[in-house]
Design an enzyme around this catalytic site. Structure first.
Site, short mmCIF file in Angstrom:
data_model
loop_
_atom_site.label_atom_id
_atom_site.label_comp_id
_atom_site.label_asym_id
_atom_site.label_seq_id
_atom_site.Cartn_x
_atom_site.Cartn_y
_atom_site.Cartn_z
N ASP A 227 37.17 43.94 50.25
CA ASP A 227 37.09 44.09 48.80
C ASP A 227 38.35 43.61 48.10
O ASP A 227 38.35 43.40 46.88
CB ASP A 227 36.82 45.56 48.46
CG ASP A 227 36.62 45.80 46.98
OD1 ASP A 227 35.69 45.21 46.40
OD2 ASP A 227 37.39 46.57 46.40
N SER A 255 34.19 46.16 40.94
CA SER A 255 33.00 45.98 41.77
C SER A 255 31.80 46.71 41.16
O SER A 255 31.92 47.84 40.67
CB SER A 255 33.25 46.52 43.18
OG SER A 255 34.34 45.87 43.79
N GLN A 305 29.12 40.21 46.91
CA GLN A 305 29.57 41.22 45.97
C GLN A 305 29.39 40.73 44.54
O GLN A 305 29.71 39.59 44.21
CB GLN A 305 31.05 41.54 46.20
CG GLN A 305 31.58 42.67 45.34
CD GLN A 305 33.05 42.96 45.62
OE1 GLN A 305 33.92 42.21 45.22
NE2 GLN A 305 33.31 44.06 46.33
#
Length: 314
Positions: A227, A255, A305
């Site tokens: 991430d 996110s 993502q």
């Protein structure tokens, strides 16, 4: 990596499947990665304390914004909660998560893992992360028994420089930052082609210290680190990359949802090439794709993502 000091940890790993059973081994395998993050400040750890057979509590350390938990830590802890309710002979093969609201790194979060299915080869879990009664993340995790595969089909590994001689992608972060304590990152400076709408970015990752042989710790480590740079790939046209910037971003990125597929065994304590592509940007959102490649040229993990993206016009 150094073991976390006992007084800094919110709890030690415990089994959801009975003392001494296979789920204890799975829990212990995963715990080696978060425990190796070092003696962080109070609340800045990935360890989970078991409350009952499927419920755990822990702290997530901060990320880009003050007191806003780092998304990779949230995903890794939710995965840890799921792993601790599944037998170790069924490693994770995929996960799908939605970020509903940010967690506060100063307060404990609750991770509840619910059994959806235990079949002959597959198991599925639903994990809900909450803080003070408010939902922060929901994740579905699927596990399966491995089966022998003679031949794997995947594309060729990108032809990019190796990690030796590359700059430290986390050099601008304080030496005490959890990411720097846990992960080494060597970034290949991206080259922006104004005529190409797809943005490519490459870097090499590995954990700072050795991990055990079991797959849970390595899956948790990649869930934690992936991430850090994926969604920010969209910022390459708008500002220098992380190691060049050395200061907080002027733009807002967070996110929204996160999916991972674990294709084959790998080690996160060896260099993995992280190939990242940002393909879509608009409507306050961006979509990015990531691939982890082993040093032998094997595609081992895929990531997708979507993130909120607000670009300030200067």
């Amino acid at each position: 990596m150094k073991a976390a000091e006992a007084e800094e940890s919110p709890g030690s790993p415990a089994s959801a499947g009975g003392a001494g059973g296979p789920r204890d081994a799975h829990a212990a395998a995963f715990s080696d990665f978060p425990a190796a993050l070092g003696p962080l400040g109070k609340g800045e750890t990935l360890s989970l304390e078991r409350l009952d057979d499927g419920t755990f509590t822990g702290y997530c350390h901060g990320g880009r914004a003050a007191h806003r938990a780092y998304g990779g830590a949230v995903v890794a802890q939710a995965l840890a909660a799921a792993c601790r309710t599944v037998d170790e002979d069924r490693p994770v093969h995929s996960l799908h998560a939605y970020f509903l609201r940010a967690l506060d790194s100063r307060r404990p979060a609750r991770f509840a893992s619910r059994v959806l299915r235990d079949g002959r080869s597959y198991s599925a879990r639903q994990v809900e992360a909450t803080q003070e009664g408010r939902h922060a993340l929901t994740m579905t995790v699927s596990f399966k028994e491995r089966q022998p595969t003679a031949n794997w089909r995947h594309p060729e590994m990108p032809d990019v420089p190796g990690p030796d001689g590359l700059e430290d992608g986390f050099a601008h972060r304080p030496a005490t930052h959890p990411l720097r304590q846990a992960v080494e990152f060597r970034e290949i400076p991206p080259v922006l082609d104004p005529g190409q709408p797809e943005i490519e970015r490459f870097g090499w990752f590995r954990t700072v210290g050795a991990l055990p042989d079991g797959p849970a710790a390595h899956a948790g480590a990649v869930a934690y680190l992936c991430d850090a740079t994926l969604a920010p790939t969209a910022l390459v046209p708008h500002e220098p990359t992380s190691f060049e910037r050395g200061r907080p971003s002027r733009h807002t990125i967070a996110s929204l949802d996160h999916a991972m597929w674990f294709h084959r065994p790998f080690r996160a304590d060896r260099w993995l090439l992280y190939a990242q592509r940002s393909r879509v940007e608009g409507d306050g959102r961006t979509l990015a794709y990531g691939e982890f490649w082993s040093p032998e040229g094997e595609l081992v993990v895929s990531v997708i993502q979507e993130a909120l993206l607000h670009v300030r016009e200067s």
